[in-house]
Design an enzyme around this catalytic site. Structure first.
Site, PDB file in Angstrom:
ATOM      1  N   ASP A  85       1.464  -5.651  -7.293  1.00 23.72           N
ATOM      2  CA  ASP A  85       0.382  -6.737  -7.455  1.00 23.72           C
ATOM      3  C   ASP A  85       0.516  -7.034  -8.767  1.00 23.72           C
ATOM      4  OD1 ASP A  85      -0.675  -4.713  -8.611  1.00 23.72           O
ATOM      5  OD2 ASP A  85      -2.446  -4.491  -7.190  1.00 23.72           O
ATOM      6  N   TYR A 114      -6.983  -8.989   6.826  1.00 26.44           N
ATOM      7  CA  TYR A 114      -6.791  -9.342   5.407  1.00 26.44           C
ATOM      8  C   TYR A 114      -6.314 -10.806   5.590  1.00 26.44           C
ATOM      9  CZ  TYR A 114      -7.239  -4.442   4.085  1.00 26.44           C
ATOM     10  OH  TYR A 114      -7.754  -3.212   3.876  1.00 26.44           O
ATOM     11  N   ASP A 168      -9.303  -2.756  -4.116  1.00 26.77           N
ATOM     12  CA  ASP A 168      -8.774  -2.571  -5.135  1.00 26.77           C
ATOM     13  C   ASP A 168      -9.631  -3.598  -6.045  1.00 26.77           C
ATOM     14  OD1 ASP A 168      -6.998  -0.718  -4.972  1.00 26.77           O
ATOM     15  OD2 ASP A 168      -5.120  -2.224  -4.419  1.00 26.77           O
ATOM     16  N   ARG A 216      -0.280  -3.975  -0.238  1.00 26.03           N
ATOM     17  CA  ARG A 216       0.828  -4.410  -1.419  1.00 26.03           C
ATOM     18  C   ARG A 216       2.080  -3.768  -0.954  1.00 26.03           C
ATOM     19  NH1 ARG A 216      -0.912  -0.731  -6.110  1.00 26.03           N
ATOM     20  NH2 ARG A 216      -2.280   0.377  -4.357  1.00 26.03           N
TER      21      ARG A 216
END
Length: 236
Positions: A94, A80, A52, A186
């Site tokens: 988010d 991540y 993103d 998310r």
């Protein structure tokens, strides 16, 4: 797309390369692909797994004949790091949208927060965000979500191999996740906040690894551009 005539020094990119980029914030994954196409004049360029715009970190870009490897790289496990903010939710899960539903978090303890990771570790069913590029009836569901239409998506099986809380500075918690392809961090943020009863959203995200590929070995876009220009200049 017809391949334009290229400079001889760009032939290796046409033959096929795997490029590792450290994607900066506010760039889309396609922005990076477009930049590589412009610099190398290679039309056959693609990326292996979208990040993103608000996320940073490792983006694998394949050129030329190596674009055939994209699906292979997309299937690899991913790592991540980032932050979840507790005590509110957002429609997009988010910071693409404004936090709402503020909740008191003063009762949360380190033990409660750490323990809440357990139900999300291992094989789980996860509902993707309504604000995502997943297609339903041939159209990305985010188009309907942006219009305020209620989007119902089915849970999907994903695997969280590791989920740890690295630091707590409420309302922010720092996390590390290793997961299968198809996992939405998310959604993990949203579900994690719901499990704690206070809501939560992803406030930052960085992809640090895809399979054996590490962001530590990645180009910045500036370094890649400088390298290409040097190659073109040195070979006339």
């Amino acid at each position: 797309m017809k391949q334009k005539e290229i400079h001889p020094s760009m032939q290796p990119y046409l033959d096929g390369k795997v490029l590792l980029f450290d994607k900066p914030v506010d760039w889309t994954s396609f922005d990076v692909v477009k930049k590589v196409r412009i610099l190398t004049r290679i039309s056959k360029v693609g990326h292996a797994g979208t990040l993103d715009p608000l996320a940073t970190g490792l983006l694998i870009v394949c050129t030329g004949k190596f674009t055939k490897k994209i699906n292979e790289y997309m299937g690899m496990e991913k790592e991540y790091t980032g932050t979840f903010t507790l005590g509110a939710t957002t429609p997009t899960y988010d910071l693409e949208s404004e936090p709402v539903n503020q909740k008191d978090i003063s009762h949360l303890t380190e033990e409660m927060i750490t323990a809440a990771t357990a139900p999300f570790t291992g094989p789980i069913l996860q509902v993707p965000p309504a604000h995502s590029a997943i297609k339903k009836d041939g159209k990305p569901v985010y188009l309907a979500a942006r219009k305020g239409i209620d989007v119902q998506l089915e849970p999907r099986p994903v695997t969280i191999y590791a989920f740890s809380i690295e630091k707590i500075e409420l309302p922010v918690v720092y996390f590390r996740v290793v997961c299968s392809t198809g996992t939405y961090i998310r959604s993990l943020a949203h579900d994690f906040g719901a499990a704690l009863g206070v809501g939560g959203y992803m406030s930052s995200l960085r992809r640090t690894r895809i399979g054996e590929f590490s962001v530590d070995d990645a180009f910045s876009l500036e370094a890649f551009e400088a390298d290409i220009k040097n190659r073109l200049a040195s070979e006339g």
